[in-house]
Design a protein around this motif. Structure first.
Motif: not given
Length: 176
Positions: A93-107
């Motif tokens: 898992m990379q930083y870009k994965d976490m940043a993408t989740v923050v942008r895409k998931a309303d949660e």
């Protein structure tokens, strides 16, 4: 027909090496929380809660629930980011994965300021011209580093003031 083992020999060491094995995929260990316990240290969570001056007293049960909620948050956030990494056929898992989740998931949208989206097209680093370094040619930085007196070939005069400080002669003439 008997099975034949292939053995590699390293000529530099003169030692036989075992054949390389493919990495086996193994399931990550299941971490389960025993009832009434938490994976996070309760004392550390209490210190974090006490850092807020507005909160006077917190019950142990409330601290335990905060720990459980934090564990669940980390679990969900990690699983969402890991699922994204697995979709891209990566095991890390990379930083870009976490940043993408923050942008895409309303949660996880509330983390938008904490985990900002990084630009994928970062500007390329500028290369230093080797010709200036090797030839000793002056660069733009030399205008700011070299003093005008030194550039003209004059040696700056340094004098000792009466109070023990060191100053140049031009400044001393201004104060006299």
């Amino acid at each position: 027909m008997p099975a034949v083992n292939v053995v590699e020999v390293n000529p530099a060491l003169g030692v036989e090496a075992a054949p390389k094995k493919k990495r086996e995929k193994r399931e990550p260990p299941k971490v389960e929380r025993p009832p009434g316990k938490t994976l996070l240290p309760i004392s550390k969570v209490q210190h974090i809660i006490k850092a807020d001056k507005d909160i006077a007293i917190v019950a142990k049960e409330a601290t335990f629930l905060i720990c459980c909620a934090t564990e669940e948050f980390i679990k969900r956030f990690g699983e969402a980011a890991m699922a994204l990494a697995e979709r891209e056929k990566r095991t890390t898992m990379q930083y870009k994965d976490m940043a993408t989740v923050v942008r895409k998931a309303d949660e996880f949208l509330f983390l938008e300021e904490i985990i900002p989206w990084t630009l994928p097209d970062a500007p390329a680093k500028r290369k230093v011209k080797a010709s200036n370094i090797l030839t000793g040619a002056s660069t733009m930085l030399d205008q700011f580093v070299v003093k005008p007196n030194e550039a003209a070939g004059e040696e700056p005069r340094i004098i000792m003031n009466e109070d023990g400080t060191i100053g140049d002669s031009e400044m001393a003439d201004d104060f006299v």
